[in-house]
Design an enzyme around this catalytic site. Structure first.
Site, mmCIF file in Angstrom:
data_model
loop_
_atom_site.group_PDB
_atom_site.id
_atom_site.type_symbol
_atom_site.label_atom_id
_atom_site.label_comp_id
_atom_site.label_asym_id
_atom_site.label_seq_id
_atom_site.Cartn_x
_atom_site.Cartn_y
_atom_site.Cartn_z
ATOM 1 N N THR A 1 0.835 -1.215 0.000
ATOM 2 C CA THR A 1 0.000 0.000 0.000
ATOM 3 C C THR A 1 0.861 1.253 0.000
ATOM 4 O OG1 THR A 1 -1.815 -1.064 1.120
ATOM 5 C CG2 THR A 1 -1.687 1.305 1.360
ATOM 6 N N SER B 1 1.841 -7.315 -1.273
ATOM 7 C CA SER B 1 2.500 -8.390 -0.506
ATOM 8 C C SER B 1 1.710 -9.689 -0.545
ATOM 9 C CB SER B 1 2.787 -7.962 0.930
ATOM 10 O OG SER B 1 1.623 -7.950 1.704
ATOM 11 N N THR C 1 1.471 -4.613 4.086
ATOM 12 C CA THR C 1 1.238 -5.053 5.471
ATOM 13 C C THR C 1 0.668 -6.469 5.547
ATOM 14 O OG1 THR C 1 -0.973 -4.059 5.507
ATOM 15 C CG2 THR C 1 0.859 -2.698 6.302
ATOM 16 N N ASP C 2 0.018 -6.919 4.463
ATOM 17 C CA ASP C 2 -0.755 -8.169 4.596
ATOM 18 C C ASP C 2 0.104 -9.390 4.911
ATOM 19 O OD1 ASP C 2 -3.040 -6.750 4.173
ATOM 20 O OD2 ASP C 2 -3.250 -7.265 2.064
#
Ligand code: ASP
Length: 334
Positions: free
Chosen positions: A12, A54, A85-86
């Site tokens: 992101t 990710s 972040t995932d």
């Protein structure tokens, strides 16, 4: 002035709006241009390794990131990696196993909003990461996010949308970072051993979450495709054996076939302790089965991939799995 290498991978933080939703599109150089203040803290070089959400990052990408750090290890005092972040917690765990005892910081960060957005957490997270990376005495793999530094083996994404996306599971937050100072609560130990890089990972690990009603014969199929299986069981480590849904029979079969089985818990905090109840006691005492104790499932899964890259011998797997790496496991049987 310290030298920091910024490695960018997408996520992101680097995303832009497209017809099909957010997708990575901001280059490494552009990301750096959003934080001119970084010059106050260090000399930076940037290297864009990937430009991927990710979700699309795989174990092979972890090896590439670790390889880049290895190549540049002598030239820089620290490494900051921007990442989606995932799956950041998995990459953080992977780097913790692939780069052991680093004398330098390896910091992962990202954001819930793109760095190009008018309101974003990206600039703060990136600048916090750089400030943490240049702090004397900081070494090891961390996620820095929303003012917290979390050990790479202990991080989990716990919120999908808010800025406070990560927490430290079963271990204290290593440091809190505000605008004025860094409060480091968990100091890195003086490591007498030098850094060791690994370059093998075997992704043959499956994670199965139990739900009531699940048929145990699914384990036969999983065992035909994977070498290690983590079972996210109930509570401190319960495996159903009552009546027609008897998972223990399948555990017997799997372990006889040389598969590695780890009992973990689907409860987020406090970990497993499978001997407490009959429903876990039988599983860990009658078969060659390991348990995750206080490890995160992310760390346990990636640790198994790292171990499978070296051995499948049960005694050796057991020894390596229970040997702490970067504080990934604290509570074991006495
Ligand atoms: N889907 C994004 C990713 O993991 C989410 C994020 O970065 O926050 O790349």
């Amino acid at each position: 002035m310290k030298r920091i290498l910024l490695l960018t991978t997408g996520g992101t933080i680097a995303s832009v709006k497209t017809e099909n939703g957010l997708a990575p599109g901001t280059s490494g150089e552009e990301i750096l241009s959003y934080i001119p203040e970084a010059k106050k803290y260090c000399r930076m070089e940037v290297c864009q390794i990937f430009s991927l959400d990710s979700t699309n990052l795989q174990p092979e990408h972890w090896l590439k990131i670790a390889g880049k750090i290895r190549e540049a290890y002598e030239k820089f005092d620290g490494f900051v990696i921007t990442h989606g972040t995932d799956t950041m917690a998995y990459t953080a765990a992977a780097l913790s196993y692939l780069i052991q005892n680093p004398e330098k910081p390896v910091i992962l960060t990202g954001a819930q909003k793109p760095i190009s957005a008018p309101i974003t957490d990206a600039r703060k997270n990136l600048l916090d990461s750089i400030r943490f990376a240049v702090k004397d005495g900081v070494r090891g793999v961390y996620i820095v996010f929303d003012g917290k530094a979390i050990l790479g083996t202990r991080a989990r994404k716990i919120r999908t949308k808010s800025y406070s996306a990560f927490d430290s599971i079963n271990y204290p937050v290593a440091a809190f970072i505000d605008d004025r100072r860094i409060l480091q609560y968990v100091e890195a130990e003086e490591e007498p051993v030098p850094v060791r890089f690994y370059d093998q990972i075997d992704p043959g690990v499956f994670l199965l979450k139990l739900i009531p009603g699940m048929e145990p014969d699914i384990l036969r199929y999983i065992g035909s495709r994977y070498d290690a299986i983590i079972i996210e069981s109930y509570g401190v480590g319960g495996i159903p054996f009552y009546d027609r849904r008897n998972f223990l029979e399948e555990l017997a079969r799997l372990t006889r076939d040389g598969k590695i089985v780890v009992i973990a818990t689907q409860v987020m905090l406090e970990g497993s302790d499978a001997e407490v109840y009959e429903v876990g006691f039988k599983a860990v005492n009658e078969y060659n089965v390991l348990q995750a104790y206080d490890m995160t499932v992310e760390a346990a899964a990636v640790k198994l991939m790292w171990i499978l890259g070296m051995t499948r011998d049960f005694a050796r797997v057991r020894e390596l799995f229970y040997r702490p790496v970067s504080h990934d496991i604290v509570s074991m049987e006495e």
